[in-house]
Scaffold this active site. Structure first.
Site, PDB file in Angstrom:
ATOM      1  N   LYS A   1       0.822  -1.216   0.000  1.00 15.96           N
ATOM      2  CA  LYS A   1       0.000   0.000   0.000  1.00 15.96           C
ATOM      3  C   LYS A   1       0.863   1.276   0.000  1.00 15.96           C
ATOM      4  O   LYS A   1       2.068   1.219   0.266  1.00 15.96           O
ATOM      5  CB  LYS A   1      -0.919  -0.027   1.232  1.00 15.96           C
ATOM      6  CG  LYS A   1      -1.997  -1.124   1.184  1.00 15.96           C
ATOM      7  CD  LYS A   1      -2.901  -1.021   2.413  1.00 15.96           C
ATOM      8  CE  LYS A   1      -4.040  -2.024   2.370  1.00 15.96           C
ATOM      9  NZ  LYS A   1      -4.931  -1.879   3.569  1.00 15.96           N
TER      10      LYS A   1
ATOM     11  N   TYR B   1     -12.648  -2.043  -3.674  1.00 12.66           N
ATOM     12  CA  TYR B   1     -13.087  -2.207  -2.278  1.00 12.66           C
ATOM     13  C   TYR B   1     -14.610  -2.186  -2.138  1.00 12.66           C
ATOM     14  O   TYR B   1     -15.115  -1.932  -1.053  1.00 12.66           O
ATOM     15  CB  TYR B   1     -12.467  -1.121  -1.402  1.00 12.66           C
ATOM     16  CG  TYR B   1     -11.088  -1.446  -0.846  1.00 12.66           C
ATOM     17  CD1 TYR B   1     -10.830  -2.652  -0.180  1.00 12.66           C
ATOM     18  CD2 TYR B   1     -10.045  -0.534  -0.940  1.00 12.66           C
ATOM     19  CE1 TYR B   1      -9.586  -2.941   0.360  1.00 12.66           C
ATOM     20  CE2 TYR B   1      -8.785  -0.812  -0.395  1.00 12.66           C
ATOM     21  CZ  TYR B   1      -8.570  -2.018   0.250  1.00 12.66           C
ATOM     22  OH  TYR B   1      -7.336  -2.291   0.798  1.00 12.66           O
TER      23      TYR B   1
ATOM     24  N   PHE C   1     -15.535   3.623   6.976  1.00 14.87           N
ATOM     25  CA  PHE C   1     -14.175   3.976   6.545  1.00 14.87           C
ATOM     26  C   PHE C   1     -13.981   3.872   5.027  1.00 14.87           C
ATOM     27  O   PHE C   1     -12.887   4.108   4.524  1.00 14.87           O
ATOM     28  CB  PHE C   1     -13.139   3.093   7.264  1.00 14.87           C
ATOM     29  CG  PHE C   1     -13.336   1.603   7.101  1.00 14.87           C
ATOM     30  CD1 PHE C   1     -12.857   0.934   5.971  1.00 14.87           C
ATOM     31  CD2 PHE C   1     -13.993   0.864   8.073  1.00 14.87           C
ATOM     32  CE1 PHE C   1     -13.028  -0.435   5.810  1.00 14.87           C
ATOM     33  CE2 PHE C   1     -14.170  -0.521   7.923  1.00 14.87           C
ATOM     34  CZ  PHE C   1     -13.687  -1.165   6.791  1.00 14.87           C
TER      35      PHE C   1
ATOM     36  N   ARG D   1      -2.352 -14.395   4.567  1.00 18.08           N
ATOM     37  CA  ARG D   1      -3.070 -13.723   5.657  1.00 18.08           C
ATOM     38  C   ARG D   1      -2.311 -13.873   6.968  1.00 18.08           C
ATOM     39  O   ARG D   1      -2.235 -12.946   7.776  1.00 18.08           O
ATOM     40  CB  ARG D   1      -4.499 -14.286   5.801  1.00 18.08           C
ATOM     41  CG  ARG D   1      -5.435 -14.025   4.625  1.00 18.08           C
ATOM     42  CD  ARG D   1      -5.785 -12.584   4.413  1.00 18.08           C
ATOM     43  NE  ARG D   1      -6.430 -11.979   5.552  1.00 18.08           N
ATOM     44  CZ  ARG D   1      -7.026 -10.772   5.528  1.00 18.08           C
ATOM     45  NH1 ARG D   1      -7.060 -10.056   4.401  1.00 18.08           N
ATOM     46  NH2 ARG D   1      -7.570 -10.272   6.598  1.00 18.08           N
TER      47      ARG D   1
ATOM     48  N   THR E   1      -5.468  -6.914  10.903  1.00 16.25           N
ATOM     49  CA  THR E   1      -5.741  -5.661  10.195  1.00 16.25           C
ATOM     50  C   THR E   1      -5.135  -4.461  10.932  1.00 16.25           C
ATOM     51  O   THR E   1      -4.535  -3.585  10.303  1.00 16.25           O
ATOM     52  CB  THR E   1      -7.275  -5.458  10.054  1.00 16.25           C
ATOM     53  OG1 THR E   1      -7.827  -6.621   9.421  1.00 16.25           O
ATOM     54  CG2 THR E   1      -7.592  -4.225   9.241  1.00 16.25           C
TER      55      THR E   1
ATOM     56  N   ASN F   1      -1.780   0.201   6.993  1.00 13.77           N
ATOM     57  CA  ASN F   1      -1.281  -1.086   7.489  1.00 13.77           C
ATOM     58  C   ASN F   1      -0.426  -1.826   6.458  1.00 13.77           C
ATOM     59  O   ASN F   1      -0.238  -3.033   6.542  1.00 13.77           O
ATOM     60  CB  ASN F   1      -2.434  -1.946   8.029  1.00 13.77           C
ATOM     61  CG  ASN F   1      -3.506  -2.195   6.986  1.00 13.77           C
ATOM     62  OD1 ASN F   1      -3.342  -1.858   5.818  1.00 13.77           O
ATOM     63  ND2 ASN F   1      -4.596  -2.799   7.405  1.00 13.77           N
TER      64      ASN F   1
ATOM     65  N   HIS G   1      -2.227  -5.324   1.599  1.00 10.54           N
ATOM     66  CA  HIS G   1      -3.534  -5.959   1.398  1.00 10.54           C
ATOM     67  C   HIS G   1      -3.297  -7.404   1.000  1.00 10.54           C
ATOM     68  O   HIS G   1      -2.320  -7.701   0.305  1.00 10.54           O
ATOM     69  CB  HIS G   1      -4.302  -5.260   0.258  1.00 10.54           C
ATOM     70  CG  HIS G   1      -5.499  -6.051  -0.196  1.00 10.54           C
ATOM     71  ND1 HIS G   1      -6.721  -5.961   0.429  1.00 10.54           N
ATOM     72  CD2 HIS G   1      -5.632  -6.990  -1.167  1.00 10.54           C
ATOM     73  CE1 HIS G   1      -7.563  -6.811  -0.159  1.00 10.54           C
ATOM     74  NE2 HIS G   1      -6.934  -7.436  -1.135  1.00 10.54           N
TER      75      HIS G   1
ATOM     76  N   GLU H   1      -9.870 -10.623  -7.401  1.00 10.48           N
ATOM     77  CA  GLU H   1      -8.923  -9.513  -7.220  1.00 10.48           C
ATOM     78  C   GLU H   1      -7.734  -9.625  -8.188  1.00 10.48           C
ATOM     79  O   GLU H   1      -7.225  -8.605  -8.665  1.00 10.48           O
ATOM     80  CB  GLU H   1      -8.431  -9.488  -5.769  1.00 10.48           C
ATOM     81  CG  GLU H   1      -9.548  -9.126  -4.803  1.00 10.48           C
ATOM     82  CD  GLU H   1      -9.102  -9.045  -3.346  1.00 10.48           C
ATOM     83  OE1 GLU H   1      -9.921  -8.629  -2.518  1.00 10.48           O
ATOM     84  OE2 GLU H   1      -7.939  -9.399  -3.037  1.00 10.48           O
TER      85      GLU H   1
HETATM   86  N1  UDP Z   1      -9.750  -0.272   7.556  1.00 11.28           N
HETATM   87  C1  UDP Z   1      -9.790   0.966   8.168  1.00 11.28           C
HETATM   88  N2  UDP Z   1     -10.518   1.092   9.324  1.00 11.28           N
HETATM   89  C2  UDP Z   1     -11.166   0.053   9.900  1.00 11.28           C
HETATM   90  C3  UDP Z   1     -11.113  -1.204   9.270  1.00 11.28           C
HETATM   91  C4  UDP Z   1     -10.398  -1.331   8.100  1.00 11.28           C
HETATM   92  O1  UDP Z   1      -9.197   1.916   7.674  1.00 11.28           O
HETATM   93  O2  UDP Z   1     -11.786   0.235  10.963  1.00 11.28           O
HETATM   94  C5  UDP Z   1      -8.993  -0.418   6.300  1.00 11.28           C
HETATM   95  C6  UDP Z   1      -7.672  -1.156   6.497  1.00 11.28           C
HETATM   96  O3  UDP Z   1      -6.701  -0.510   5.697  1.00 11.28           O
HETATM   97  C7  UDP Z   1      -7.961  -2.539   5.983  1.00 11.28           C
HETATM   98  C8  UDP Z   1      -8.982  -2.250   4.869  1.00 11.28           C
HETATM   99  O4  UDP Z   1      -9.749  -1.172   5.377  1.00 11.28           O
HETATM  100  O5  UDP Z   1      -6.785  -3.163   5.525  1.00 11.28           O
HETATM  101  C9  UDP Z   1      -9.889  -3.400   4.523  1.00 11.28           C
HETATM  102  O6  UDP Z   1     -10.512  -3.863   5.711  1.00 11.28           O
HETATM  103  P1  UDP Z   1     -10.610  -5.411   6.023  1.00 11.28           P
HETATM  104  O7  UDP Z   1     -11.533  -5.578   7.176  1.00 11.28           O
HETATM  105  O8  UDP Z   1     -10.928  -6.154   4.764  1.00 11.28           O
HETATM  106  O9  UDP Z   1      -9.120  -5.776   6.529  1.00 11.28           O
HETATM  107  P2  UDP Z   1      -7.966  -6.640   5.864  1.00 11.28           P
HETATM  108  O10 UDP Z   1      -8.614  -7.723   5.057  1.00 11.28           O
HETATM  109  O11 UDP Z   1      -7.156  -5.696   5.015  1.00 11.28           O
HETATM  110  O12 UDP Z   1      -7.172  -7.168   7.020  1.00 11.28           O
HETATM  111 MG    MG Z   2     -10.087  -7.651   3.605  1.00  9.76          MG
END
Ligand code: UDP
Ligand code: MG
Length: 136
Positions: A12, A52, A60, A88, A94, A115, A118, A129
């Protein structure tokens, strides 16, 4: 029985901005991932919104899409045994604060939004994806 899979990984903007792409790619390679395809791109907010879309209803969503399109990213097709789950695990939680030691998000993540990486969350979504970024 072997179960070779492909998954999508994105480095990212926060990590590309800090020039961490080589270090993060080394994490994948040392964990037996092969980088089959990769490209550095800068996507439009409209493209991030499409990518997304599953998070459309979340509070968010708008910030997330603005962020993913805020600077260059590196998108990769990773391959290994059980690639989706193993990626993962290697990424970590996350929120970097909750991520386990040794994970990419623990090492490099700044905050829940910045973070660093992705990763696809299922084999089905990995196909969708990967097509999104690599379909010719
Ligand atoms: N995210 C955020 N705030 C939140 C939860 C998620 O900004 O409270 C962002 C974060 O960058 C995350 C992305 O949204 O990586 C997608 O969320 P997801 O729950 O799919 O998490 P991931 O699969 O990336 O762990
Ligand atoms: Mg996700």
């Amino acid at each position: 029985m072997s179960n070779i899979e492909q998954t999508l990984s994105i480095i990212k903007p926060d990590a590309v901005e800090r020039n961490l792409q080589d270090q993060i790619k080394s994490e994948f390679k040392s964990n037996n991932f092969e980088i089959i395809k990769e490209k550095k791109i800068h996507i439009l907010k409209e493209e991030a919104e499409k990518f997304y879309k599953v998070h459309e209803s979340k509070p968010f969503y708008s910030d997330l899409c603005a962020y993913l399109s805020s600077g260059p990213i590196v998108v990769m097709m990773l391959q290994r045994e059980n690639a989706v789950l193993e990626n993962r695990k290697l990424m970590g939680a996350t929120n970097p604060k909750d991520a386990e030691d040794g994970t990419i998000r623990k090492k490099y993540g700044i905050s829940i939004d910045k973070n660093s990486v992705h990763g696809s969350d299922s084999v089905e979504n990995a196909k969708i994806e990967l097509d999104f970024f690599f379909k010719d």
